[in-house]
Design an enzyme around this catalytic site. Structure first.
Site, PDB file in Angstrom:
ATOM      1  N   LYS A 293       0.839  -1.195   0.000  1.00 54.56           N
ATOM      2  CA  LYS A 293       0.000   0.000   0.000  1.00 54.56           C
ATOM      3  C   LYS A 293       0.876   1.248   0.000  1.00 54.56           C
ATOM      4  O   LYS A 293       1.854   1.329   0.739  1.00 54.56           O
ATOM      5  CB  LYS A 293      -0.913   0.014   1.228  1.00 54.56           C
ATOM      6  CG  LYS A 293      -2.280  -0.587   1.010  1.00 54.56           C
ATOM      7  CD  LYS A 293      -3.183  -0.298   2.189  1.00 54.56           C
ATOM      8  CE  LYS A 293      -4.611  -0.743   1.902  1.00 54.56           C
ATOM      9  NZ  LYS A 293      -5.522  -0.409   3.022  1.00 54.56           N
ATOM     10  N   GLU A 379     -19.991  -7.153   8.163  1.00 57.63           N
ATOM     11  CA  GLU A 379     -21.034  -6.469   8.917  1.00 57.63           C
ATOM     12  C   GLU A 379     -22.149  -7.423   9.359  1.00 57.63           C
ATOM     13  O   GLU A 379     -22.703  -7.258  10.455  1.00 57.63           O
ATOM     14  CB  GLU A 379     -21.613  -5.328   8.083  1.00 57.63           C
ATOM     15  CG  GLU A 379     -20.664  -4.170   7.852  1.00 57.63           C
ATOM     16  CD  GLU A 379     -19.754  -4.362   6.649  1.00 57.63           C
ATOM     17  OE1 GLU A 379     -18.961  -3.464   6.352  1.00 57.63           O
ATOM     18  OE2 GLU A 379     -19.839  -5.448   6.009  1.00 57.63           O
ATOM     19  N   ARG A 407     -25.876  -3.608   4.819  1.00 59.90           N
ATOM     20  CA  ARG A 407     -25.447  -4.955   4.455  1.00 59.90           C
ATOM     21  C   ARG A 407     -25.933  -6.007   5.453  1.00 59.90           C
ATOM     22  O   ARG A 407     -25.904  -7.199   5.155  1.00 59.90           O
ATOM     23  CB  ARG A 407     -23.914  -4.999   4.366  1.00 59.90           C
ATOM     24  CG  ARG A 407     -23.323  -4.020   3.365  1.00 59.90           C
ATOM     25  CD  ARG A 407     -21.819  -3.945   3.496  1.00 59.90           C
ATOM     26  NE  ARG A 407     -21.195  -5.173   3.088  1.00 59.90           N
ATOM     27  CZ  ARG A 407     -20.449  -5.303   1.989  1.00 59.90           C
ATOM     28  NH1 ARG A 407     -20.260  -4.286   1.197  1.00 59.90           N
ATOM     29  NH2 ARG A 407     -19.902  -6.451   1.688  1.00 59.90           N
TER      30      ARG A 407
END
Length: 638
Positions: A293, A379, A407
């Site tokens: 990253k 979630e 979700r």
């Protein structure tokens, strides 16, 4: 220097300017690809430094993006990024270079892939873990059409933790259609020895000729009388054991994917070599690439979490741009208040779905690590997990962005509310969020929560009321939800010990004679300012009721408002359909209060709202101070 030279910030990008069509990447001299990668990085850094965005994820996939466009023809083939904040280089290479400086600005380029924005965005991805399912659908369609398309999903290792990703993998392995999943793993370090060996194994073990040879050998072994099947099974197990010793691919092989990797995700030659092999396969394949990253930008490499989603910063140093003010954010107030309550109540447990910093629960993690759980991008699991904790007498605080709670709707209904469990939902980013746009606006939570039995829904007007509502939710013996906006508050002074609110009790902030405004959450103080200006300008006195609760409604205060005022306006930063205004109208009709009343509702219309600043969007929708003034004046015909 022409217009395109400086659109992405300072500097000149000769190779980027030469890319008139994505196919130009494939025709570029391979020796120039590293230079193109550098130009992409600089262009992205300069642009994001001015307006913010998802920097570290996009910098980490520059070489991967170039390799994909060098190997595949995405005018015919299909490509889905998961999650879409990896797609900045993809956007630049697909005809949006000259407009890239408008990234995340109102009427500009979206921060995520969006089908309506470009034919090269083959699927909209703002929420994670959907790419494999979408690409499998494309692969099945391609098989039905017989057009031989390559369908590619690029999914991050974080997105791979979600259940839907594995549902997609399971179905894809069962169907056996031609498709490619690129697992972008930016958590592991790249070991040249292991990477080289794994790359060698992947190329050799997946070569089409060797694949056919293995099938032929398997057929021959099975023909041996009595022991053939056992020999074939032994041979298969031997190959699997050999591969699993050197690579982490057995999980994917068990799901009937051909596994290739790990591959150095910044080695263009290795990536191109692997993708050329992949194109020859006619069954599901997973390419495991290791990336870093923030690659190529030292501040982002050193602090990828901060630069995952960042505001404006100095590109030379990476330091955040200085802003006036200094008021704490609602997110920080939430985190501090939860920690304050947890010091006195050992039953409070904080739960987040891969966003401790984003939800403000990082301070809870640091102070109470044994009572902090990060479930990853899961979630649905987070909500049911919290329900399990609640059955044992604990008080789970589930901190999730409003848009992401969507979700886990089924789990909220059946696992929490149906069983009336003491699970508390703290919904950050309730309302318009700004530059992240349609996929991230939290404008549906009041609508999809208030009709569920047993749950209490609250929204604070300021920081002090947020702290009180957090304490109220924790104290309440049942499901409770508190939604609060993105950004800073108004500077309200916090209580030393947040008091518990009376459930279903509103607050009359200003009385009047000519009309009334009923509002909630972030729209309360702008409403007060609007009616104060109307009073000064016209002499009209308008009452303002802070509803505090979307469920249960403040029935006593509403009866008073309907008995004294014929002109009423309801304002909210939520969808009008099913929101606070809808609830109040239902209440008025059911209680025979609609006697010659004229009622106007302001909120989010029946459409998806695109990106822009919160200020711009509120003004456009007429729910800022000026919009409220205009609507009130029309309502009163002043």
């Amino acid at each position: 220097m022409n217009k395109a030279d400086n659109l992405c910030g300072c500097g000149d990008y000769p190779l980027l300017k030469s890319i008139k069509h994505p196919s130009d990447v494939a025709s570029l001299d391979p020796e120039k690809l590293p230079m193109l990668a550098q130009e992409l990085r600089q262009c992205i850094i300069n642009t994001v430094s001015k307006g913010g965005g998802h920097l570290a994820p996009s910098l980490g996939v520059i070489e991967l993006t170039l390799a994909l466009y060098s190997s595949f023809d995405f005018e015919k083939d299909r490509l889905v990024w998961d999650v879409g904040h990896q797609a900045y280089a993809h956007k630049i290479l697909t005809g949006r270079y000259e407009n890239f400086h408008t990234l995340r600005q109102k009427d500009g380029i979206s921060g995520f892939p969006r089908m309506a924005e470009s034919p090269w965005d083959h699927f909209g991805v703002g929420h994670s873990s959907t790419s494999i399912s979408a690409v499998l659908g494309m692969a099945v369609a391609s098989d039905l059409e017989g057009d031989g398309r390559n369908c590619v999903a690029v999914i991050g290792d974080g997105s791979m933790t979600a259940g839907q990703a594995f549902e997609g993998l399971n179905q894809a392995g069962d169907l056996g259609k031609k498709m490619v999943v690129v697992l972008n793993d930016n958590e592991m370090s790249i070991s040249s020895n292991v990477g080289a060996l794994s790359s060698f194994l992947s190329r050799k073990l997946s070569h089409p000729g060797l694949t056919r040879f293995k099938k032929d050998i398997e057929g021959i072994l099975k023909q041996i009388p009595k022991i053939g099947d056992d020999l074939a099974m032994y041979a298969k197990r031997t190959e699997d054991s050999f591969k699993s010793f050197f690579t982490p691919g057995m999980l994917f092989e068990a799901l009937h994917f051909t596994y290739l990797g790990p591959i150095d995700g910044h080695n263009l030659e290795a990536l191109n070599d692997v993708f050329e092999q992949v194109k020859k396969l006619d069954s599901p394949c997973l390419v495991h690439v290791l990336t870093k990253k923030g690659k190529g930008y030292a501040p982002a490499e050193e602090n990828p979490t901060y630069f995952h989603g960042v505001g404006s910063f100095e590109p030379e140093t990476g330091r955040a741009a200085k802003f006036k003010g200094g008021l704490p954010s609602y997110t920080k107030i939430f985190g501090d208040t939860l920690c304050q309550l947890a010091e006195k109540d050992e039953k409070i447990v904080a739960i987040t779905a891969a966003m401790p910093e984003g939800t403000g629960t990082d301070c809870f993690r640091n102070r109470f690590p044994e009572r902090f759980i990060d479930v990853g991008i899961c979630e649905q699991h987070a909500v049911t997990f919290a329900a399990g904790l609640a059955t044992m007498g604990y008080k789970p605080a589930v901190a999730i962005y409003s848009t992401f709670l969507q979700r886990s709707y089924d789990q909220v209904v059946h696992d929490v509310c149906l069983q009336n469990l003491n699970v508390n939902f703290f919904l950050d980013r309730g309302g318009l969020v700004g530059a992240d746009g349609a996929t991230h606006h939290g404008v549906f939570d009041i609508s999809f929560l208030r009709h569920i039995p047993n749950i209490v829904c609250m929204a604070p007007k300021d920081e002090a009321e947020l702290a009180r509502m957090i304490a109220t939710a924790i104290d309440y013996d049942g499901p409770a939800a508190v939604r609060y906006p993105r950004g800073v508050g108004v500077g309200a002074i916090l209580d030393h010990n947040p008091r518990i609110l009376e459930i279903g009790k509103g607050e009359l902030l200003r009385d009047g004679f000519d009309a009334a405004v009923i509002t909630i959450g972030s729209r309360v103080w702008p409403a007060v300012e609007a009616v104060e200006e109307i009073d000064e300008e016209t002499g009209k006195a308008v009452a303002v009721l802070n509803a505090c609760f979307a469920k249960p409604l403040p029935e006593e205060e509403l009866r008073d408002i309907f008995s004294r005022f014929k002109k009423i306006m309801v304002v909210e930063e939520n969808a009008k359909a099913g929101g606070l205004g809808s609830a109040i109208l239902e209440f008025a009709v059911e209680n025979d209060l609609m006697d010659g009343h004229k009622i106007k509702t302001l909120g989010i219309p029946d459409q998806f709202i695109e990106h822009g600043t919160q200020k711009e969007l509120r003004a456009e929708l007429g729910i800022d101070k000026e919009g409220m003034k205009k609507s009130l004046m029309e309502l009163m015909k002043v």
